[in-house]
Design a protein around this motif. Structure first.
Motif, PDB file in Angstrom:
ATOM      1  N   HIS A  60       0.699  -1.514  -0.113  1.00  0.00           N
ATOM      2  CA  HIS A  60       0.045  -0.286   0.010  1.00  0.00           C
ATOM      3  C   HIS A  60       0.941   1.313  -0.320  1.00  0.00           C
ATOM      4  O   HIS A  60       0.706   2.149  -0.684  1.00  0.00           O
ATOM      5  N   GLU A  61       2.134   0.862   0.956  1.00  0.00           N
ATOM      6  CA  GLU A  61       3.308   2.592   0.634  1.00  0.00           C
ATOM      7  C   GLU A  61       3.321   3.061  -0.328  1.00  0.00           C
ATOM      8  O   GLU A  61       3.161   4.115  -0.516  1.00  0.00           O
ATOM      9  N   THR A  99       3.803  -0.505   8.511  1.00  0.00           N
ATOM     10  CA  THR A  99       4.391   0.285  10.272  1.00  0.00           C
ATOM     11  C   THR A  99       3.690   1.476   9.936  1.00  0.00           C
ATOM     12  O   THR A  99       3.200   2.250   9.162  1.00  0.00           O
ATOM     13  N   ALA A 100       4.141   1.293  10.489  1.00  0.00           N
ATOM     14  CA  ALA A 100       3.529   3.887  11.844  1.00  0.00           C
ATOM     15  C   ALA A 100       4.371   4.243  10.764  1.00  0.00           C
ATOM     16  O   ALA A 100       3.848   5.473  10.575  1.00  0.00           O
ATOM     17  N   GLU A 101       5.960   3.452  10.954  1.00  0.00           N
ATOM     18  CA  GLU A 101       6.934   4.470   9.764  1.00  0.00           C
ATOM     19  C   GLU A 101       6.513   5.310   8.320  1.00  0.00           C
ATOM     20  O   GLU A 101       6.258   6.496   8.163  1.00  0.00           O
ATOM     21  N   GLY A 102       5.960   3.773   8.288  1.00  0.00           N
ATOM     22  CA  GLY A 102       5.160   3.976   6.772  1.00  0.00           C
ATOM     23  C   GLY A 102       5.118   4.996   6.143  1.00  0.00           C
ATOM     24  O   GLY A 102       4.439   5.229   5.933  1.00  0.00           O
ATOM     25  N   VAL A 162       2.020  10.825   5.260  1.00  0.00           N
ATOM     26  CA  VAL A 162       1.774  12.190   6.115  1.00  0.00           C
ATOM     27  C   VAL A 162       2.621  12.963   5.892  1.00  0.00           C
ATOM     28  O   VAL A 162       1.976  14.174   5.240  1.00  0.00           O
ATOM     29  N   GLU A 163       3.960  12.553   5.179  1.00  0.00           N
ATOM     30  CA  GLU A 163       5.156  13.640   5.190  1.00  0.00           C
ATOM     31  C   GLU A 163       4.794  13.963   3.856  1.00  0.00           C
ATOM     32  O   GLU A 163       4.983  15.323   3.871  1.00  0.00           O
ATOM     33  N   ALA A 190      -2.285   3.059  13.046  1.00  0.00           N
ATOM     34  CA  ALA A 190      -1.131   2.012  12.948  1.00  0.00           C
ATOM     35  C   ALA A 190      -0.403   2.452  14.316  1.00  0.00           C
ATOM     36  O   ALA A 190       0.180   1.238  14.763  1.00  0.00           O
ATOM     37  N   LEU A 191      -0.085   3.946  15.475  1.00  0.00           N
ATOM     38  CA  LEU A 191       0.709   3.919  16.425  1.00  0.00           C
ATOM     39  C   LEU A 191       0.053   3.275  17.619  1.00  0.00           C
ATOM     40  O   LEU A 191       0.635   2.597  18.397  1.00  0.00           O
TER      41      LEU A 191
END
Ligand code: NAP
Length: 340
Positions: free
Chosen positions: A78-79, A101-104, A109-110, A304-305
């Motif tokens: 997906h990412e 992952t939350a990082e992904g 978001v960024e 995700a978090l």
């Protein structure tokens, strides 16, 4: 007419192709892709669609005759596809999870923050369910007073392909998103309690998850994915002034042989059929209006978090803090609009 490209023509991809083609208004599926090209061709044939079959999801996303993208491929892809859609300046509806992952999710978001624009809607369809909407209206109007405690249950008849943490990473995200939205609150901590295991599965099942929110509301959620008897979703909000329950799906009450019975649904697709239709119709309408609404990339990140805190809470048996994050103004503004 919005020209939609669908990446991933498995089960839910085919469902969305069907509803866009036969049920909803304002869009047509003009492009499809799947790692299995034959599956993509079959998905088109099933709906008598004359869509172009692309060899790669990225080529589909970049195609000039695709206005908007639906990502219904396998979660770990997906990412990449969502980032490509943002890069190509195209609205994108992504089935959950936004990223694994939350990082992904944060990278997505960024990417939106960099463009100063929201492109993404995440597939949390319970927000479009008539029953949940009625429940939210009651809470927003203050009819039950401030919510103090919430009891939830998410039960499915069986999940033979689930690995150990999938009840937390695959099923529970629906509760997480819905509860944040219902309560207009954020989670601060998560704890996972493991009851006796069912003999109907090799994985831990059920799980009990205890969440605490910023306002101090306590939530207990039972996730039981091999409950055998049906697909059954409960949500009970205990407020200062009263209690509100998610309505049961309509079903005939029968009296026979000294028993009163109600049918219980077994198929999750049936339970949320109307919600899926509403969700995708509103996405099409928002694409036409040039402003994506619905669950945002920020919401996907917050889910995700919370999932990561739950997974850590399960393995450590500790109460784990959910990382607090300041909502960027891009999302705060649309959050406010959605509530008005
Ligand atoms: P599925 O039936 O396995 O379909 C996914 C499809 O994507 C498969 O055909 C898969 O091919 C294909 N695929 C995998 N990698 C790809 C890639 N790199 N490029 C293009 N296609 C690729 O799964 P599903 O049940 O439809 O679920 C899809 C997503 O939707 C999942 O993330 C799931 O969590 C989500 N979902 C959400 C809901 C909801 O209630 N909102 C309900 C169901 C599913 P292979 O099988 O050959 O790998």
């Amino acid at each position: 007419m919005i020209r939609v490209g669908v990446v991933g023509t498995g089960m839910i991809g085919q469902d969305h192709i069907h509803r866009i083609t036969n049920v909803l208004k304002g869009a047509q599926v003009t492009a499809v892709n799947d790692v299995d090209e034959q599956r993509a061709r079959q998905a088109c044939a099933k709906e008598h669609l004359d869509a172009e079959v692309y060899e790669s999801g990225i080529d589909l996303i970049q195609a000039p005759d695709v206005d908007a993208v639906i990502v219904t491929s396998w979660g770990p892809t997906h990412e990449e596809f969502v980032l490509a859609a943002i890069e190509a300046d195209k609205p994108v509806f992504c089935e959950k999870p936004l990223a694994v992952t939350a990082e992904g999710c944060k990278r997505i978001v960024e990417a939106e923050l960099q463009k100063e624009k929201q492109y993404v809607q995440v597939g949390y369809m319970r927000r479009y369910d008539k029953g949940y909407k009625a429940l939210k209206k009651l809470v927003d109007e203050g009819q039950v007073g401030e919510p103090l405690v919430v009891h939830c249950a998410h039960r499915a008849p069986s999940a033979p392909n689930f690995s150990e943490d999938m009840p937390l990473t695959d099923s529970f995200p629906h509760e997480i998103d819905t509860l944040r939205w219902l309560l207009d609150d954020e989670f601060v901590s998560a704890q996972v309690v493991l009851p006796r295991k069912t003999s109907h599965s090799s994985i831990q099942d059920p799980h009990i998850i205890l969440l605490e929110t910023e306002k101090g509301t306590r939530i207990d959620a039972e996730i039981f994915v091999n409950c055998q008897y049906g697909y059954d979703i409960h949500c009970e909000i205990i407020g200062e002034q009263g209690i509100a329950n998610l309505p049961e799906p309509a079903s005939v009450l029968m009296r026979k042989q000294a028993k009163r019975t109600n049918e219980i649904l077994v198929d999750w697709k049936e339970r949320f059929l109307e919600a899926y239709d509403k969700e995708i119709q509103e996405w099409i309408d928002s694409v036409q209006a040039g402003k994506v609404t619905g669950p945002s990339a920020w919401d996907g990140y917050k889910v995700a978090l919370t999932v990561e805190a739950c997974v850590e809470a399960k393995s450590s048996r500790e109460i784990i803090a959910v990382h607090k994050q300041e909502i960027p103004s891009l999302y705060a503004a649309s959050d406010k609009l959605l509530k008005e």
